[in-house]
Every structure is written in structure tokens, then in C-alpha cells.
Design a protein around this motif. Sequence first.
Motif, PDB file in Angstrom:
ATOM      1  N   VAL A 196      49.260  27.224   4.759  1.00  0.00           N
ATOM      2  CA  VAL A 196      50.606  27.581   5.846  1.00  0.00           C
ATOM      3  C   VAL A 196      50.999  25.868   5.806  1.00  0.00           C
ATOM      4  CG1 VAL A 196      51.397  27.222   8.189  1.00  0.00           C
ATOM      5  CG2 VAL A 196      49.970  29.393   7.194  1.00  0.00           C
ATOM      6  N   LEU A 197      50.028  25.066   5.770  1.00  0.00           N
ATOM      7  CA  LEU A 197      50.593  23.408   5.966  1.00  0.00           C
ATOM      8  C   LEU A 197      51.421  23.223   4.443  1.00  0.00           C
ATOM      9  CD1 LEU A 197      47.860  21.475   7.536  1.00  0.00           C
ATOM     10  CD2 LEU A 197      50.037  22.003   8.469  1.00  0.00           C
ATOM     11  N   VAL A 198      50.822  23.601   3.384  1.00  0.00           N
ATOM     12  CA  VAL A 198      51.461  23.414   2.254  1.00  0.00           C
ATOM     13  C   VAL A 198      53.090  23.565   2.357  1.00  0.00           C
ATOM     14  CG1 VAL A 198      51.744  23.946  -0.247  1.00  0.00           C
ATOM     15  CG2 VAL A 198      49.461  23.629   0.571  1.00  0.00           C
ATOM     16  N   ILE A 199      53.445  24.942   2.728  1.00  0.00           N
ATOM     17  CA  ILE A 199      54.652  25.388   2.730  1.00  0.00           C
ATOM     18  C   ILE A 199      55.490  24.652   3.821  1.00  0.00           C
ATOM     19  CG2 ILE A 199      56.188  27.403   2.978  1.00  0.00           C
ATOM     20  CD1 ILE A 199      53.658  29.090   2.457  1.00  0.00           C
ATOM     21  N   ARG A 200      54.781  24.335   4.993  1.00  0.00           N
ATOM     22  CA  ARG A 200      55.536  23.649   6.005  1.00  0.00           C
ATOM     23  C   ARG A 200      55.965  22.164   5.635  1.00  0.00           C
ATOM     24  NH1 ARG A 200      52.899  22.797  12.156  1.00  0.00           N
ATOM     25  NH2 ARG A 200      53.305  24.868  12.046  1.00  0.00           N
ATOM     26  N   ASP A 201      55.110  21.668   4.670  1.00  0.00           N
ATOM     27  CA  ASP A 201      55.246  20.271   4.145  1.00  0.00           C
ATOM     28  C   ASP A 201      56.669  20.210   3.384  1.00  0.00           C
ATOM     29  OD1 ASP A 201      53.723  18.499   5.402  1.00  0.00           O
ATOM     30  OD2 ASP A 201      52.741  17.582   3.439  1.00  0.00           O
ATOM     31  N   ARG A 202      56.717  21.427   2.464  1.00  0.00           N
ATOM     32  CA  ARG A 202      57.930  21.562   1.626  1.00  0.00           C
ATOM     33  C   ARG A 202      58.997  21.469   2.526  1.00  0.00           C
ATOM     34  NH1 ARG A 202      59.410  26.486  -0.938  1.00  0.00           N
ATOM     35  NH2 ARG A 202      57.464  27.292  -0.200  1.00  0.00           N
ATOM     36  N   TYR A 203      58.735  22.135   3.530  1.00  0.00           N
ATOM     37  CA  TYR A 203      60.193  22.613   4.388  1.00  0.00           C
ATOM     38  C   TYR A 203      60.576  21.196   5.095  1.00  0.00           C
ATOM     39  CZ  TYR A 203      63.033  24.048   8.372  1.00  0.00           C
ATOM     40  OH  TYR A 203      64.191  24.179   9.256  1.00  0.00           O
ATOM     41  N   GLU A 204      59.427  20.436   5.718  1.00  0.00           N
ATOM     42  CA  GLU A 204      59.903  19.133   6.472  1.00  0.00           C
ATOM     43  C   GLU A 204      60.491  18.158   5.440  1.00  0.00           C
ATOM     44  OE1 GLU A 204      57.686  17.517   9.405  1.00  0.00           O
ATOM     45  OE2 GLU A 204      57.174  19.546  10.170  1.00  0.00           O
ATOM     46  N   ASP A 205      60.088  18.208   4.071  1.00  0.00           N
ATOM     47  CA  ASP A 205      60.683  17.452   3.188  1.00  0.00           C
ATOM     48  C   ASP A 205      62.144  17.387   3.137  1.00  0.00           C
ATOM     49  OD1 ASP A 205      58.703  15.840   2.317  1.00  0.00           O
ATOM     50  OD2 ASP A 205      58.025  17.348   0.443  1.00  0.00           O
ATOM     51  N   MET A 206      62.573  18.610   3.231  1.00  0.00           N
ATOM     52  CA  MET A 206      64.105  18.702   3.321  1.00  0.00           C
ATOM     53  C   MET A 206      64.825  17.963   4.350  1.00  0.00           C
ATOM     54  SD  MET A 206      63.770  23.229   2.643  1.00  0.00           S
ATOM     55  CE  MET A 206      65.547  23.370   3.364  1.00  0.00           C
ATOM     56  N   TRP A 207      64.197  18.070   5.637  1.00  0.00           N
ATOM     57  CA  TRP A 207      64.884  17.164   7.002  1.00  0.00           C
ATOM     58  C   TRP A 207      64.765  15.797   6.555  1.00  0.00           C
ATOM     59  CZ3 TRP A 207      67.209  18.932  10.935  1.00  0.00           C
ATOM     60  CH2 TRP A 207      67.411  20.421  11.135  1.00  0.00           C
ATOM     61  N   ARG A 208      63.365  15.449   6.080  1.00  0.00           N
ATOM     62  CA  ARG A 208      63.392  13.940   5.627  1.00  0.00           C
ATOM     63  C   ARG A 208      64.579  13.627   4.694  1.00  0.00           C
ATOM     64  NH1 ARG A 208      57.391  13.684   6.412  1.00  0.00           N
ATOM     65  NH2 ARG A 208      57.078  15.849   5.346  1.00  0.00           N
ATOM     66  N   LYS A 209      64.708  14.185   3.854  1.00  0.00           N
ATOM     67  CA  LYS A 209      65.944  13.955   3.006  1.00  0.00           C
ATOM     68  C   LYS A 209      67.233  13.802   3.795  1.00  0.00           C
ATOM     69  CE  LYS A 209      68.117  15.273  -1.376  1.00  0.00           C
ATOM     70  NZ  LYS A 209      69.574  15.015  -0.469  1.00  0.00           N
ATOM     71  N   TRP A 210      67.489  14.857   4.461  1.00  0.00           N
ATOM     72  CA  TRP A 210      68.924  14.873   5.206  1.00  0.00           C
ATOM     73  C   TRP A 210      68.930  13.798   6.121  1.00  0.00           C
ATOM     74  CZ3 TRP A 210      67.456  20.540   6.061  1.00  0.00           C
ATOM     75  CH2 TRP A 210      68.129  21.505   4.764  1.00  0.00           C
TER      76      TRP A 210
END
Lengths: 201, 201
Positions: free
Chosen positions: B129-143
Amino acid sequence: MTEIIKKNNPVKQTRTMILDVSAKLFSQYGYNGTVIRDIAQALNMKAGSLYYHFDSKEQLVLEVLTIGIENIIDTVQREVAALPKNCSSKEIVQAATKGHLLALLEKGDYTSTSIRNLGQLPEPVQAEVLVIRDRYEDMWRKWLLDAQTNGEIKANVNLKVLRLSILGVLNRTLAWYKKGELTIEEIAGMQIGYFWDGVSA
Amino acid sequence: MTEIIKKNNPVKQTRTMILDVSAKLFSQYGYNGTVIRDIAQALNMKAGSLYYHFDSKEQLVLEVLTIGIENIIDTVQREVAALPKNCSSKEIVQAATKGHLLALLEKGDYTSTSIRNLGQLPEPVQAEVLVIRDRYEDMWRKWLLDAQTNGEIKANVNLKVLRLSILGVLNRTLAWYKKGELTIEEIAGMQIGYFWDGVSA
DNA sequence: GCGCTTTACAAACAAACGTTTGGTTGATAG
DNA sequence: CTATCAACCAAACGTTTGTTTGTAAAGCGC
């Protein structure tokens, strides 16, 4: 005539240690994920021995949660009471935030279970915890209403959403806070700052 | 040559129903608080029958959580992609917020478990789950980084605290949202509004 | 109707669970 | 020394847990 117990009372010490360990395990693995045998083992005790100090697992978790919430209430009230009179609503909210985070992050084991997993607890425990939690939220309701009444918060702000958002941010801090990176005061300042003044340039 | 299955596939229907019920119970009672027999009973089935569709309880919860997070990612990406080109960072963040809340509040059963009780799940499930969640948080980091780089967010704002605060508010919404009171768009507008422009008069 | 696959059930399994019981220890008071 | 009592343990209790196994319907191609 009830005699005064003079010597240090080993019962109370053991009780406290059981509560500490239980809080830690409950917050980490949840109520159903924590088994009495694990709590006992962490204390070099046997499962049955805990029943000398507590009637049941249910009573144990209730005591842990009660301590947690009342610790938040006490800390918040102390921080707010320490403010000079006639200070601004923002200062009150900021002090309350600091108190909330102080209690939450330093006694987090005792509080996180009720924050994250209230619905997973036995129903009688849920009911008792909700009573105390409501009492706490009333304090925030009052501070925010005062702030809007005296003009510090825009009139069109939805106070319910604001209150739940603020408490949401604060409680969520428990999930990412690491000691040594940012002080609790710094975090409290940022979080209320973002809400109060916004982040836009 | 793999044949095309033409008739409606009853396997998939039952599987989906199992996932739906599991998501609901997991989100309500937690992983350890939900027992296979309860899931089966809610479907008018017997516990053993579920093992025709899933290898284990662990695999079942993993599938529930994966669906939940990927649903958030998909919804958020769709909302952001629907924006006109060259729009402001605030608009992007607002669209992402709306997408996050849409997925969270309408498929909440699938997501709330991973949000509230990740630590109570079996370790292999946590890791995936953490792998997928990290991928999601990366999107927010970028924005958020884009927003600060192009000057829309003040230079002195701590982006990590801001990101965790925003996601904290959004995820916490799950705990108090009731259908019919406020629309998801209204909530998204308020929450980002408070962060962006602040609440002070 | 026959064979095959899909789907579900009944029943059982060992392990783990919260809790109870009866007994043992070590300190303390008289 | 003896009696008492707080504190703990060893062992068991009845349930509940996730899971397995053998079997029986039900649907479908031929």
C-alpha cells in the motif's frame, strides 16, 4: 478510620506500567490487533496476572482513552489560561493549537486510538469516549464563534467546516510527526498561520 | 486462441460483491475486528465459500485497499486533466482536492482503512500500500512545488507541512461528511479557500 | 442426457483468543 | 514465628478465529 498508606504503593506503579504499554500497543495495532498476552509479555508478566489490576480488556482500553482525552483538555486549557487577558482570538486559537499538539504528540499513545479507531472499540467504550470528546469540541466551537463575532474571522466562513478542518489537521499530525525535525511550536504556528492568513502570495 | 467470454460472468459479480462488503466492514470495524464469517453472512454465504474467490483474508484486504487508492489517483488525475491549459496552480490544487474528495467520500469504504489503520494491517499489505500511496503523494509534491516556484504560494511556506496538512484535512473529512448537507464541491472550495486565502478578515 | 466447470455448503481443523481458577511467593504486621 | 495479604504464575476453560477438505447442486457445451 482509614489508615494512610505510607510506603510507596507498588500496585499503582504496576497499573501505570500496564496502562503505558497498553496505550502503546493499542495505538500501534488497534484494539482487536492487541492481545492481552502481548501486553503481559512486554511487562514480563503472564496474561492472567493483568486481571488482578483490571477487570477486563474493555475496561483497560477505556481507561487508556479517558486519560488521553482528558490530558488534551487539561493541556489546552492550561495553555489558554496562561494568556494575558484581552488577547486576540487568533492568539487563543494558537495557544489551543499548541496545547493540543503538545498533548497529542507527547502522549500520543493514549490519544491516537480514540482518534483513529473509535468505531472499532466496544460500543460502551465508544459512548463514554464520545461524551468527553464532545465536551472538548465545545471549547473550540466557542473560540471560533467568538472570533467570527468580533470580526477576526470573515463572516462567510463556515465555522463547522473550519473547526473540523483544524482538528483534522492537528490530529493528522500524529501520523507524520517525527521528533527533532520541527518543534511543536513551529508546527502549531505554521498550521494556524496557513488557516488564518492563507498561503497565497 | 483464447475465447471471448460472451455471457455475463457471475464470478466477477460475486467477487465484486465480496469486495464491497469487505470494504464496508473493514472500514467500520478494522482489519482485525472484521471476521470472515461476518463478511460471508452479509452475503448470505458461508465462511468457507469465500475461499473459492480469494486465497486469504490478507489478499482480500490488499485488493480492497489497492482499489481504493488507485480510485483516488484516477479520479484526481481525471479532474486535473479536464482543466484548460495554462491555468493557475490554485485551480489545479482545487481540482485535485475535488477529485480526492469525490473518490474518498463516494468510495470511502475502500480507502478509509488504508488511511486510518495502515499500521494494523499485516506487514506485507502495508508495504504494498505504501508504494502506491507514495506515488500519489508525489503528484501533490509536484503541484505544490510548482505553485511556490511560480510565486503563487509564499516563499516561506513549508511545503511538506502544507501538503500533509491539506491531505490531513481532506482525509479527515471522511470522519464527519454526511450526504445532503454540503456538496463535495462546496467542501472542496471551502477547504482549499481557507488554506489559500486564509480565514482572517 | 452426459461430462465438465463453476460455485457454494457442511463440517471439521489447529491455533489463538479473553478470561477464570487455584496455588505459590515474598513482604509485612503482630 | 506465625498469620495475612498483595502480587503474580501455571494451567486450564470455552469460544472464536482463519483456513481446509470432501461433497453436492447448478449451468453450459455437445
